[in-house]
Design a protein around this motif. Structure first.
Motif, short mmCIF file in Angstrom:
data_model
loop_
_atom_site.label_atom_id
_atom_site.label_comp_id
_atom_site.label_asym_id
_atom_site.label_seq_id
_atom_site.Cartn_x
_atom_site.Cartn_y
_atom_site.Cartn_z
N ILE A 101 0.84 -1.20 0.00
CA ILE A 101 0.00 0.00 0.00
C ILE A 101 0.87 1.25 0.00
CG2 ILE A 101 -1.62 1.35 1.40
CD1 ILE A 101 -2.81 -1.40 2.29
N GLY A 102 1.96 1.22 0.77
CA GLY A 102 2.89 2.34 0.77
C GLY A 102 3.48 2.59 -0.61
N ALA A 103 3.84 1.51 -1.30
CA ALA A 103 4.39 1.64 -2.65
C ALA A 103 3.34 2.18 -3.61
CB ALA A 103 4.90 0.29 -3.13
N ALA A 104 2.10 1.73 -3.45
CA ALA A 104 1.02 2.21 -4.31
C ALA A 104 0.77 3.70 -4.10
CB ALA A 104 -0.25 1.40 -4.05
N LEU A 105 0.82 4.15 -2.85
CA LEU A 105 0.66 5.58 -2.57
C LEU A 105 1.81 6.39 -3.16
CD1 LEU A 105 -0.63 5.50 1.12
CD2 LEU A 105 -1.89 6.29 -0.89
N ALA A 106 3.03 5.83 -3.08
CA ALA A 106 4.19 6.51 -3.67
C ALA A 106 4.00 6.69 -5.17
CB ALA A 106 5.46 5.73 -3.38
N LYS A 107 3.47 5.67 -5.83
CA LYS A 107 3.22 5.79 -7.28
C LYS A 107 2.21 6.90 -7.56
CE LYS A 107 4.71 1.37 -9.16
NZ LYS A 107 5.76 2.00 -9.96
N LYS A 108 1.18 7.00 -6.74
CA LYS A 108 0.21 8.07 -6.93
C LYS A 108 0.88 9.44 -6.76
CE LYS A 108 -4.19 5.85 -5.75
NZ LYS A 108 -4.98 6.44 -6.85
N LEU A 109 1.70 9.58 -5.74
CA LEU A 109 2.39 10.85 -5.49
C LEU A 109 3.34 11.21 -6.64
CD1 LEU A 109 3.17 10.43 -1.69
CD2 LEU A 109 1.59 12.09 -2.70
N ASN A 110 3.90 10.18 -7.26
CA ASN A 110 4.86 10.39 -8.36
C ASN A 110 4.19 10.44 -9.73
OD1 ASN A 110 7.06 10.43 -6.62
ND2 ASN A 110 7.37 8.22 -6.74
N ASN A 111 2.84 10.40 -9.75
CA ASN A 111 2.10 10.36 -11.01
C ASN A 111 2.55 9.20 -11.90
OD1 ASN A 111 0.47 12.74 -10.54
ND2 ASN A 111 2.32 13.96 -10.91
N ASP A 112 2.85 8.09 -11.25
CA ASP A 112 3.26 6.86 -11.94
C ASP A 112 2.00 5.99 -12.06
OD1 ASP A 112 4.24 4.33 -12.65
OD2 ASP A 112 5.99 4.48 -11.36
N ASP A 113 1.59 5.71 -13.30
CA ASP A 113 0.32 5.01 -13.50
C ASP A 113 0.43 3.48 -13.47
OD1 ASP A 113 1.60 4.49 -15.89
OD2 ASP A 113 0.03 5.32 -17.18
N LYS A 114 1.59 2.95 -13.09
CA LYS A 114 1.74 1.49 -13.00
C LYS A 114 1.11 0.96 -11.72
CE LYS A 114 3.83 1.20 -16.90
NZ LYS A 114 3.12 0.62 -18.07
N LEU A 115 0.96 -0.36 -11.65
CA LEU A 115 0.22 -1.00 -10.57
C LEU A 115 1.13 -1.71 -9.57
CD1 LEU A 115 -2.64 -2.58 -12.71
CD2 LEU A 115 -2.75 -0.47 -11.36
N VAL A 116 0.57 -1.97 -8.40
CA VAL A 116 1.25 -2.73 -7.37
C VAL A 116 0.46 -4.00 -7.09
CG1 VAL A 116 2.01 -2.75 -4.95
CG2 VAL A 116 2.26 -0.67 -6.32
N TYR A 117 1.16 -5.14 -7.06
CA TYR A 117 0.56 -6.44 -6.79
C TYR A 117 1.13 -6.99 -5.49
CZ TYR A 117 -0.85 -6.41 -11.74
OH TYR A 117 -1.40 -6.08 -12.95
N SER A 118 0.31 -7.73 -4.75
CA SER A 118 0.82 -8.42 -3.57
C SER A 118 0.14 -9.77 -3.42
CB SER A 118 0.61 -7.57 -2.30
OG SER A 118 -0.77 -7.40 -2.02
N LEU A 119 0.81 -10.69 -2.75
CA LEU A 119 0.27 -12.03 -2.51
C LEU A 119 0.33 -12.35 -1.02
CD1 LEU A 119 -0.83 -14.74 -3.68
CD2 LEU A 119 1.55 -15.51 -3.75
#
Length: 281
Positions: free
Chosen positions: A127-145
Motif C-alpha cells: 500500500i505504501g508503494a502504491a501511494l508513492a506511485k500516486k504521489l509520483n504520477n506513476d500510472d503502473k500497478l502494485v501487486y501483492s500475494l
C-alpha cells in the motif's frame, strides 16, 4: 508468450520447487506448488516489469510477496524470467546464498524489494508503494500475494481498512486461499468465516476464482482485476488453490506446508512433472 509456453513454465517451476527443497532437506513446497500458476501468470503475462532491476521501480509494476515462506516458487519464477541466472537456484538455503529460506534484501537479489519472513506485513508495504506511485504520477500497478493463514495477523486488517479509506485503487492483492496452514486447516485453527463478505465490508472490490490452479483462469482473473483499478477502490482477488498442486501425495493435506521430500518422494514428484524444454538447473 503463449498459453502452452506458460504451461511449460508451470511444470518446470514445480520441478524447481521440489528439487530445491529436497537438496537441502528444508523449505516450503506445499504453498509454493499451489501458487505456480499465479506466479507464472503474473510474470509471464500480466505484469509490466523490467529485469534491469532497481529498487525504485519507477514506470513499472511492482510485486510484493507477503507470505515469504513460499520463496521456492518466487525464486524459480524470478530466475526463469530473467532476473538472475537459473543456475543460482542450486544455492537455495545454503550458507552465503542470496536465496535465503525467506526472501531478504541485504544480499541484493534482483526482483526482491522487501524481506518477508514475518507474516502480516506485506500488504502495508504494498500500500505504501502504491501511494508513492500516486504521489509520483506513476500510472503502473502494485501487486501483492498473501496466505490465507496470514490473514490471522491483525496488521492485515489495519492495512485493508487504510487502503479502502484512502482510495488506494492502484493495488491488486491476492489471497492464496488453499484452506491450510502449518497447524492444520484454517477452519480448524482460526476460521476466516465469509472472507468475501469481510473484504467487501472493509471497502475492497472483491473478485473470486474457484479454479486457482487453472492457468487460463488465473490470467483471466488478473486481467479482470486490472480493468477494475483506478475506480476508487483497492482490488482483492480470492484465489482458491490446492496446496501441493501437481504432486498427488502432497495434495489434500497440510503436511507438506514445510517439509521436504526424501529421495523416493522426489522421484515420484519428478515423474509426475517431467523435465521440459526449459531444462533443469
Amino acid at each position: 508468450m503463449t498459453l502452452e509456453q506458460l504451461q511449460t513454465h508451470v511444470q518446470q517451476t514445480r520441478r524447481d520447487i521440489v528439487r530445491m527443497v529436497h537438496a537441502v532437506n528444508s523449505g516450503h513446497p506445499g504453498g509454493s506448488l499451489g501458487c505456480a500458476e499465479y506466479f507464472t501468470a503474473l510474470y509471464g503475462k500480466v505484469m509490466d516489469y523490467s529485469t534491469d532491476f532497481n529498487m525504485d521501480g519507477i514506470g513499472e509494476d511492482l510485486f510484493f510477496l507477503s507470505n515469504g515462506h513460499i520463496s521456492p516458487v518466487y525464486y524459480s519464477i524470478l530466475a526463469r524470467f530473467g532476473f538472475f541466472p537459473v543456475e543460482e537456484l542450486n544455492t537455495f538455503r545454503k550458507l552465503d546464498s542470496r536465496l535465503q529460506g525467506h526472501p531478504t534484501t541485504h544480499e541484493g537479489l534482483p526482483g526482491v524489494r522487501i524481506a518477508s519472513g514475518s507474516l502480516g506485513q506485506g500488504l502495508s508495504v504494498a500500500i505504501g508503494a502504491a501511494l508513492a506511485k500516486k504521489l509520483n504520477n506513476d500510472d503502473k500497478l502494485v501487486y501483492s500475494l498473501h496466505g490465507d493463514g496470514e490473514l490471522q495477523e491483525g496488521q492485515i486488517w489495519e492495512a485493508l481498512m487504510f487502503a479502502a479509506a484512502k482510495g488506494v485503487d492502484n493495488i491488486i492483492s491476492t489471497i492464496d486461499y488453499n484452506g491450510r496452514q502449518i497447524d492444520g486447516d484454517t477452519k480448524d485453527v482460526l476460521d476466516l468465516g465469509d472472507l468475501h463478505a469481510k473484504m467487501e465490508a472493509f471497502g475492497w472490490l472483491v473478485l473470486e476464482e474457484k479454479e486457482g490452479n487453472n492457468l487460463e483462469k488465473v490470467i483471466a482473473i488478473l486481467e479482470k482485476a486490472k480493468s477494475e483499478t483506478g475506480k476508487g477502490k483497492p482490488v482483492m482477488i480470492i484465489l482458491h488453490t490446492e496446496m501441493g498442486n501437481g504432486i498427488d501425495y502432497m495434495m489434500g493435506t497440510h503436511a507438506w506446508h514445510g517439509k521436504a521430500p526424501n529421495d523416493e518422494q522426489l522421484e515420484k514428484a519428478l515423474a509426475q512433472n517431467p523435465v521440459t524444454e526449459l531444462g533443469d538447473y
